[in-house]
Design a protein around this motif. Sequence first.
Motif, PDB file in Angstrom:
ATOM      1  N   VAL A 200       0.861  -1.185   0.000  1.00  0.00           N
ATOM      2  CA  VAL A 200       0.000   0.000   0.000  1.00  0.00           C
ATOM      3  C   VAL A 200       0.895   1.231   0.000  1.00  0.00           C
ATOM      4  CG1 VAL A 200      -1.821   1.273   1.173  1.00  0.00           C
ATOM      5  CG2 VAL A 200      -1.788  -1.236   1.281  1.00  0.00           C
ATOM      6  N   LEU A 201       0.739   2.080  -1.025  1.00  0.00           N
ATOM      7  CA  LEU A 201       1.465   3.342  -1.114  1.00  0.00           C
ATOM      8  C   LEU A 201       0.460   4.480  -1.027  1.00  0.00           C
ATOM      9  CD1 LEU A 201       4.051   2.866  -4.013  1.00  0.00           C
ATOM     10  CD2 LEU A 201       4.553   3.294  -1.628  1.00  0.00           C
ATOM     11  N   ASN A 202       0.767   5.477  -0.193  1.00  0.00           N
ATOM     12  CA  ASN A 202      -0.155   6.582   0.016  1.00  0.00           C
ATOM     13  C   ASN A 202       0.434   7.896  -0.478  1.00  0.00           C
ATOM     14  OD1 ASN A 202      -2.273   5.111   1.502  1.00  0.00           O
ATOM     15  ND2 ASN A 202      -0.672   4.838   3.037  1.00  0.00           N
ATOM     16  N   PRO A 203      -0.424   8.835  -0.885  1.00  0.00           N
ATOM     17  CA  PRO A 203       0.061  10.129  -1.380  1.00  0.00           C
ATOM     18  C   PRO A 203       0.861  10.922  -0.351  1.00  0.00           C
ATOM     19  CG  PRO A 203      -2.218   9.783  -2.049  1.00  0.00           C
ATOM     20  CD  PRO A 203      -1.887   8.684  -1.093  1.00  0.00           C
ATOM     21  N   ASP A 204       0.717  10.597   0.952  1.00  0.00           N
ATOM     22  CA  ASP A 204       1.513  11.291   1.975  1.00  0.00           C
ATOM     23  C   ASP A 204       2.901  10.672   2.130  1.00  0.00           C
ATOM     24  OD1 ASP A 204       1.014   8.905   3.245  1.00  0.00           O
ATOM     25  OD2 ASP A 204       0.054   9.783   5.006  1.00  0.00           O
ATOM     26  N   ASN A 205       3.283   9.789   1.182  1.00  0.00           N
ATOM     27  CA  ASN A 205       4.595   9.134   1.126  1.00  0.00           C
ATOM     28  C   ASN A 205       4.757   7.986   2.114  1.00  0.00           C
ATOM     29  OD1 ASN A 205       5.719  10.899  -0.915  1.00  0.00           O
ATOM     30  ND2 ASN A 205       5.856  12.460   0.682  1.00  0.00           N
ATOM     31  N   SER A 206       3.713   7.610   2.818  1.00  0.00           N
ATOM     32  CA  SER A 206       3.797   6.450   3.696  1.00  0.00           C
ATOM     33  C   SER A 206       3.567   5.178   2.883  1.00  0.00           C
ATOM     34  CB  SER A 206       2.774   6.541   4.829  1.00  0.00           C
ATOM     35  OG  SER A 206       1.454   6.515   4.321  1.00  0.00           O
ATOM     36  N   TYR A 207       4.140   4.090   3.358  1.00  0.00           N
ATOM     37  CA  TYR A 207       3.938   2.799   2.699  1.00  0.00           C
ATOM     38  C   TYR A 207       3.792   1.717   3.756  1.00  0.00           C
ATOM     39  CZ  TYR A 207       8.788   1.476   3.716  1.00  0.00           C
ATOM     40  OH  TYR A 207       9.963   1.157   4.353  1.00  0.00           O
ATOM     41  N   GLU A 208       3.194   0.606   3.352  1.00  0.00           N
ATOM     42  CA  GLU A 208       3.056  -0.540   4.240  1.00  0.00           C
ATOM     43  C   GLU A 208       3.069  -1.808   3.390  1.00  0.00           C
ATOM     44  OE1 GLU A 208       0.374  -2.070   8.038  1.00  0.00           O
ATOM     45  OE2 GLU A 208      -0.540  -0.735   6.541  1.00  0.00           O
ATOM     46  N   MET A 209       3.803  -2.812   3.857  1.00  0.00           N
ATOM     47  CA  MET A 209       3.816  -4.129   3.226  1.00  0.00           C
ATOM     48  C   MET A 209       3.155  -5.117   4.173  1.00  0.00           C
ATOM     49  SD  MET A 209       7.543  -4.414   1.351  1.00  0.00           S
ATOM     50  CE  MET A 209       8.552  -3.683   2.638  1.00  0.00           C
ATOM     51  N   LEU A 210       2.306  -5.966   3.609  1.00  0.00           N
ATOM     52  CA  LEU A 210       1.573  -6.948   4.399  1.00  0.00           C
ATOM     53  C   LEU A 210       1.742  -8.333   3.786  1.00  0.00           C
ATOM     54  CD1 LEU A 210      -0.534  -4.266   3.836  1.00  0.00           C
ATOM     55  CD2 LEU A 210      -1.553  -5.278   5.872  1.00  0.00           C
ATOM     56  N   ILE A 211       1.768  -9.345   4.633  1.00  0.00           N
ATOM     57  CA  ILE A 211       1.708 -10.731   4.202  1.00  0.00           C
ATOM     58  C   ILE A 211       0.539 -11.381   4.927  1.00  0.00           C
ATOM     59  CG2 ILE A 211       2.895 -12.946   4.007  1.00  0.00           C
ATOM     60  CD1 ILE A 211       5.526 -11.513   4.099  1.00  0.00           C
ATOM     61  N   ASP A 212      -0.345 -11.987   4.172  1.00  0.00           N
ATOM     62  CA  ASP A 212      -1.546 -12.603   4.734  1.00  0.00           C
ATOM     63  C   ASP A 212      -2.333 -11.601   5.577  1.00  0.00           C
ATOM     64  OD1 ASP A 212      -0.601 -14.827   3.496  1.00  0.00           O
ATOM     65  OD2 ASP A 212       0.043 -15.862   5.320  1.00  0.00           O
ATOM     66  N   GLN A 213      -2.367 -10.358   5.081  1.00  0.00           N
ATOM     67  CA  GLN A 213      -3.130  -9.256   5.677  1.00  0.00           C
ATOM     68  C   GLN A 213      -2.591  -8.823   7.039  1.00  0.00           C
ATOM     69  OE1 GLN A 213      -7.250 -10.703   5.289  1.00  0.00           O
ATOM     70  NE2 GLN A 213      -7.419  -9.404   3.463  1.00  0.00           N
ATOM     71  N   SER A 214      -1.358  -9.208   7.367  1.00  0.00           N
ATOM     72  CA  SER A 214      -0.696  -8.736   8.586  1.00  0.00           C
ATOM     73  C   SER A 214       0.506  -7.886   8.172  1.00  0.00           C
ATOM     74  CB  SER A 214      -0.235  -9.906   9.451  1.00  0.00           C
ATOM     75  OG  SER A 214      -1.330 -10.627   9.953  1.00  0.00           O
ATOM     76  N   SER A 215       0.659  -6.733   8.806  1.00  0.00           N
ATOM     77  CA  SER A 215       1.734  -5.817   8.457  1.00  0.00           C
ATOM     78  C   SER A 215       3.090  -6.396   8.834  1.00  0.00           C
ATOM     79  CB  SER A 215       1.524  -4.478   9.170  1.00  0.00           C
ATOM     80  OG  SER A 215       2.578  -3.575   8.869  1.00  0.00           O
ATOM     81  N   VAL A 216       4.041  -6.330   7.902  1.00  0.00           N
ATOM     82  CA  VAL A 216       5.401  -6.793   8.178  1.00  0.00           C
ATOM     83  C   VAL A 216       6.420  -5.671   8.054  1.00  0.00           C
ATOM     84  CG1 VAL A 216       4.887  -9.158   7.474  1.00  0.00           C
ATOM     85  CG2 VAL A 216       5.765  -7.533   5.782  1.00  0.00           C
TER      86      VAL A 216
END
Length: 533
Positions: free
Chosen positions: A247-263
């Motif tokens: 997930v990349l957001n316009p505020d420059n934050s990002y998040e990677m998830l595996i099996d819907q859990s954040s890693v």
Amino acid sequence: MTLDRGWMWRVLLLSSLAVAAVAAQEKQLEADVSDIDEDGKMARRSTSNVWVLSTPHPPPPTQVTYKTPVPTGDVYFAETFDDGTLDSWQLSKTVKGDADDDIAKYDGKWAVEQLKENKVPGDQGLVLKSRAKHHAISAMLNKPFVFKDEPLVIQYEVNFQNGIDCGGAYIKLLTDTGNLNLEQFHDRTPYTLMFGPDKCGEDYKLHFIFRHQNPLNKDMEEKHAKRADVDLKKFYTDKKTHLYTLVLNPDNSYEMLIDQSSVSRGSLLHDVVPPVNPAKEIDDPNDSKPEDWDEKAKIPDPEATKPDDWDEDAPAKIDDPDALKPEGWLDDEPDFVADSTAEKPEDWDEEMDGEWEAPQVPNPACETAPGCGEWKRPQINNPQYKGKWKAPLVDNPNYQGVWKPRKIDNPDYFEDLQPFRMAPFKAVGLELWSMTSDIYFDNFIITSHKEVADRWASDSWGLKKLVASANEVSGVSCKGNRTVEQRPNRLSHCHCEAILGFNGKEGGAEKLLMFKFSWIFAILPTAPLIVSE
């Protein structure tokens, strides 16, 4: 035979917990579940994939129908492979640069197949079939994605069906250059970002790499997100289907998830290497350390002198004056003697080979003695030994510190506060080398709405998870289960997990709920979940 009171209390407690957990689950879901079967042991919601294991006893075989998921909102790309073809995908017809001729071609094979294990009839995926070959395949998006004011959500499934030795399962989002030709897709085709798992040896990675353009010289440079915050090994070794989300957001934050859990989560401005923005100041490359610059914090004391009694020639070791020769020491016996049983070989030629001598063997007389030969005193540390004298160190009065070049303004400095505004992309591609075959990909989706990706995951990956969990419940990996044949007339206990899918409120994300419960039964076997088309 009687059971001890502690065992009886444990049985009663486990029974109570199982019944209570199931009762609470039924009450919570009563309004959302319909089409309960005749025995009331499994329910299925007709409008979405919802299954409820609702009994402390093993359920009977139950059939669940698979339906190809359909995106519930606006998407840039969605692919299930359930039609069994690759009609919308293009195989690369070019070669990889800087590779030997015999492996340069992208001739690795692809196929559309079902999973080997925990398959769901009707559900198919893209499978990388070859070992030690280059693979490249790509597909156009429905429309290019332009980085403006909406987030970017990328999601797909991977199953390393044969494990993974060395290889990747990442995807590339190919830059909209205006002349993108998928038949010529190769390792140097411009891409906007790369995401997905990669492994070689014992190095387990989850890549998120994006290409950032230097606004001054227009060069492109890869930026690598920090490593995941969790141990990734199990996702590469358990041969299960895992869901990867970025997930990349316009505020420059990002998040990677595996099996819907954040890693991993972070900022494009602060948590990538090398950083997007260079330092304002740099070391002056023309500055040099003066010849008289003194960096020694300590120096030998110039006023110190060697003491008169300091003997630099004293040996480090001396004979132990208190040592005594052990009783029974055989001074006149050598450690080795000629072997009395040896005979000169018949072909020994003294003119050619010299005078023959019997080989030496340990002296039998020394076997029971404390020692043989000349006795010598053992060595000990010399208490008078001091070694070479050196003056003690003192603070250097001329110490100037560690020299550093002066700072100057960085001529290459720039400040980009919106690295999210990357180059638009219009295709998704897999360009991979692998030493392991049968890597399974499925259910790609690219959207701007996380809830769309969540609902898509519930209708696709959620079903795979359910079937795999049901197969575990059927005895594949139940923990602590004792079969009737092994322990007749005894209680059996099996601790299991089940997955439920729920529709949220209208427009909301479909979420997955995992709960754990125990079955306690005497002789009933655990029934499997049967999935049919």
